[in-house]
Design a protein around this motif. Structure first.
Motif, PDB file in Angstrom:
ATOM      1  N   HIS A 193       0.852  -1.180   0.000  1.00  0.00           N
ATOM      2  CA  HIS A 193       0.000   0.000   0.000  1.00  0.00           C
ATOM      3  C   HIS A 193       0.890   1.233   0.000  1.00  0.00           C
ATOM      4  O   HIS A 193       1.396   1.661   1.040  1.00  0.00           O
ATOM      5  CB  HIS A 193      -0.915  -0.011   1.226  1.00  0.00           C
ATOM      6  CG  HIS A 193      -1.957   1.054   1.177  1.00  0.00           C
ATOM      7  ND1 HIS A 193      -2.055   2.021   2.130  1.00  0.00           N
ATOM      8  CD2 HIS A 193      -2.926   1.305   0.284  1.00  0.00           C
ATOM      9  CE1 HIS A 193      -3.052   2.829   1.828  1.00  0.00           C
ATOM     10  NE2 HIS A 193      -3.600   2.410   0.711  1.00  0.00           N
ATOM     11  N   ILE A 238       1.617   5.357  -0.785  1.00  0.00           N
ATOM     12  CA  ILE A 238       0.833   6.524  -0.375  1.00  0.00           C
ATOM     13  C   ILE A 238      -0.177   6.950  -1.432  1.00  0.00           C
ATOM     14  O   ILE A 238      -1.130   7.650  -1.128  1.00  0.00           O
ATOM     15  CB  ILE A 238       1.725   7.722   0.034  1.00  0.00           C
ATOM     16  CG1 ILE A 238       2.636   8.132  -1.108  1.00  0.00           C
ATOM     17  CG2 ILE A 238       2.522   7.391   1.281  1.00  0.00           C
ATOM     18  CD1 ILE A 238       3.342   9.453  -0.867  1.00  0.00           C
ATOM     19  N   VAL A 274       7.110   5.567  -1.570  1.00  0.00           N
ATOM     20  CA  VAL A 274       6.849   5.707  -0.141  1.00  0.00           C
ATOM     21  C   VAL A 274       5.620   4.878   0.192  1.00  0.00           C
ATOM     22  O   VAL A 274       4.622   4.910  -0.523  1.00  0.00           O
ATOM     23  CB  VAL A 274       6.624   7.192   0.226  1.00  0.00           C
ATOM     24  CG1 VAL A 274       6.280   7.342   1.699  1.00  0.00           C
ATOM     25  CG2 VAL A 274       7.857   8.016  -0.131  1.00  0.00           C
ATOM     26  N   LEU A 275       5.692   4.136   1.285  1.00  0.00           N
ATOM     27  CA  LEU A 275       4.600   3.255   1.699  1.00  0.00           C
ATOM     28  C   LEU A 275       3.800   3.868   2.832  1.00  0.00           C
ATOM     29  O   LEU A 275       4.331   4.579   3.680  1.00  0.00           O
ATOM     30  CB  LEU A 275       5.150   1.894   2.128  1.00  0.00           C
ATOM     31  CG  LEU A 275       5.949   1.152   1.064  1.00  0.00           C
ATOM     32  CD1 LEU A 275       6.499  -0.145   1.622  1.00  0.00           C
ATOM     33  CD2 LEU A 275       5.098   0.896  -0.172  1.00  0.00           C
ATOM     34  N   ASP A 276       2.519   3.549   2.852  1.00  0.00           N
ATOM     35  CA  ASP A 276       1.593   4.023   3.862  1.00  0.00           C
ATOM     36  C   ASP A 276       1.390   2.916   4.904  1.00  0.00           C
ATOM     37  O   ASP A 276       1.882   1.798   4.749  1.00  0.00           O
ATOM     38  CB  ASP A 276       0.257   4.357   3.184  1.00  0.00           C
ATOM     39  CG  ASP A 276      -0.578   5.352   3.970  1.00  0.00           C
ATOM     40  OD1 ASP A 276      -0.196   5.694   5.107  1.00  0.00           O
ATOM     41  OD2 ASP A 276      -1.609   5.786   3.436  1.00  0.00           O
ATOM     42  N   ILE A 277       0.649   3.214   5.936  1.00  0.00           N
ATOM     43  CA  ILE A 277       0.242   2.190   6.897  1.00  0.00           C
ATOM     44  C   ILE A 277      -0.571   1.166   6.115  1.00  0.00           C
ATOM     45  O   ILE A 277      -1.494   1.525   5.387  1.00  0.00           O
ATOM     46  CB  ILE A 277      -0.623   2.796   8.018  1.00  0.00           C
ATOM     47  CG1 ILE A 277       0.174   3.806   8.829  1.00  0.00           C
ATOM     48  CG2 ILE A 277      -1.196   1.699   8.913  1.00  0.00           C
ATOM     49  CD1 ILE A 277      -0.674   4.656   9.767  1.00  0.00           C
ATOM     50  N   ASN A 334       3.959   0.187   9.361  1.00  0.00           N
ATOM     51  CA  ASN A 334       3.457   1.524   9.699  1.00  0.00           C
ATOM     52  C   ASN A 334       4.016   2.575   8.766  1.00  0.00           C
ATOM     53  O   ASN A 334       4.246   3.708   9.157  1.00  0.00           O
ATOM     54  CB  ASN A 334       3.810   1.887  11.138  1.00  0.00           C
ATOM     55  CG  ASN A 334       2.978   1.144  12.149  1.00  0.00           C
ATOM     56  OD1 ASN A 334       2.025   0.467  11.790  1.00  0.00           O
ATOM     57  ND2 ASN A 334       3.337   1.260  13.407  1.00  0.00           N
ATOM     58  N   GLY A 335       4.245   2.195   7.525  1.00  0.00           N
ATOM     59  CA  GLY A 335       4.821   3.110   6.558  1.00  0.00           C
ATOM     60  C   GLY A 335       6.293   2.831   6.377  1.00  0.00           C
ATOM     61  O   GLY A 335       6.903   2.080   7.139  1.00  0.00           O
ATOM     62  N   ALA A 369      10.876  -0.233   6.821  1.00  0.00           N
ATOM     63  CA  ALA A 369       9.656   0.204   7.483  1.00  0.00           C
ATOM     64  C   ALA A 369       9.968   0.753   8.864  1.00  0.00           C
ATOM     65  O   ALA A 369      10.895   0.291   9.534  1.00  0.00           O
ATOM     66  CB  ALA A 369       8.681  -0.969   7.613  1.00  0.00           C
ATOM     67  N   SER A 370       9.177   1.728   9.296  1.00  0.00           N
ATOM     68  CA  SER A 370       9.357   2.274  10.643  1.00  0.00           C
ATOM     69  C   SER A 370       8.934   1.258  11.700  1.00  0.00           C
ATOM     70  O   SER A 370       9.402   1.296  12.833  1.00  0.00           O
ATOM     71  CB  SER A 370       8.570   3.575  10.793  1.00  0.00           C
ATOM     72  OG  SER A 370       7.197   3.352  10.551  1.00  0.00           O
ATOM     73  N   ARG A 398      -2.949   2.222  12.830  1.00  0.00           N
ATOM     74  CA  ARG A 398      -1.882   1.241  13.028  1.00  0.00           C
ATOM     75  C   ARG A 398      -2.404  -0.002  13.739  1.00  0.00           C
ATOM     76  O   ARG A 398      -2.073  -1.130  13.372  1.00  0.00           O
ATOM     77  CB  ARG A 398      -0.734   1.868  13.808  1.00  0.00           C
ATOM     78  CG  ARG A 398       0.020   2.906  13.011  1.00  0.00           C
ATOM     79  CD  ARG A 398       1.053   3.625  13.840  1.00  0.00           C
ATOM     80  NE  ARG A 398       1.855   4.506  12.996  1.00  0.00           N
ATOM     81  CZ  ARG A 398       2.750   5.346  13.453  1.00  0.00           C
ATOM     82  NH1 ARG A 398       2.969   5.443  14.746  1.00  0.00           N
ATOM     83  NH2 ARG A 398       3.441   6.099  12.613  1.00  0.00           N
ATOM     84  N   ASN A 443      -4.670  -1.972  11.382  1.00  0.00           N
ATOM     85  CA  ASN A 443      -3.849  -2.660  10.387  1.00  0.00           C
ATOM     86  C   ASN A 443      -3.319  -3.975  10.950  1.00  0.00           C
ATOM     87  O   ASN A 443      -3.397  -5.015  10.296  1.00  0.00           O
ATOM     88  CB  ASN A 443      -2.702  -1.752   9.940  1.00  0.00           C
ATOM     89  CG  ASN A 443      -1.821  -2.393   8.897  1.00  0.00           C
ATOM     90  OD1 ASN A 443      -2.293  -3.011   7.955  1.00  0.00           O
ATOM     91  ND2 ASN A 443      -0.520  -2.237   9.062  1.00  0.00           N
TER      92      ASN A 443
END
Length: 149
Positions: free
Chosen positions: A32, A34, A50-53, A72-73, A87-88, A133, A136
């Motif tokens: 997923h 952004i 860039v990835l989203d949650i 979480n992105g 990822a964070s 979060r 998810n």
């Protein structure tokens, strides 16, 4: 003799600040970003996004049932059939702590209500992200496999 899977598989690596979370060969990887969902197949054009949650959904070579990883992105790079995700935060479906995530969800909902009553928009937005979060992870946990390898 040449490898028959050469050029027909991906290597998917997911790293978080805690270290390597996932590393496997795969047929596809769905993420997923952004700006929406993206599916990466072997020999895709090079990519940085860039990835989203959301969930990372990986279909491994010898499995019809995909692996789910909650993130979480973060950032994804793809080149030479390597999917690298930094990822964070990341957790595999099999490793989600259901009771902890339910507490996180309930706390985020309470924090959102409190922020609304105080008309504190920044606190409300932080609580909403915490809720996203938690949800998810709850959704990813529904995809736990019974025979984990």
């Amino acid at each position: 003799m040449a490898d028959t899977n050469e050029g027909k598989m991906l290597t998917v690596n997911i790293l978080s600040p805690d270290g390597e979370v996932y590393a496997h060969h795969a047929r596809s990887c769905r993420v997923h970003a952004i700006d929406g969902w993206l599916t990466i197949l072997p020999n895709h054009l090079p990519l940085v996004t860039v990835l989203d949650i959301g969930a990372v959904i990986v279909t491994r070579l010898n499995s019809e049932e995909p692996d789910y990883i909650a993130i979480n992105g973060g950032a994804l790079t793809f080149h030479d059939n390597n999917v690298d995700i930094a990822a964070s935060f990341a957790v595999r479906a099999r490793d989600v702590d259901q009771s902890h995530v339910e507490v996180m969800k309930n706390q985020a909902e309470a924090d959102m209500q409190e922020a609304l009553s105080r008309q504190d928009q920044s606190s409300y937005l932080r609580a909403r992200i915490s809720l996203e979060r938690a949800i998810n992870q709850i959704n990813v946990a529904k995809h736990k496999k019974s025979n984990v390898k």
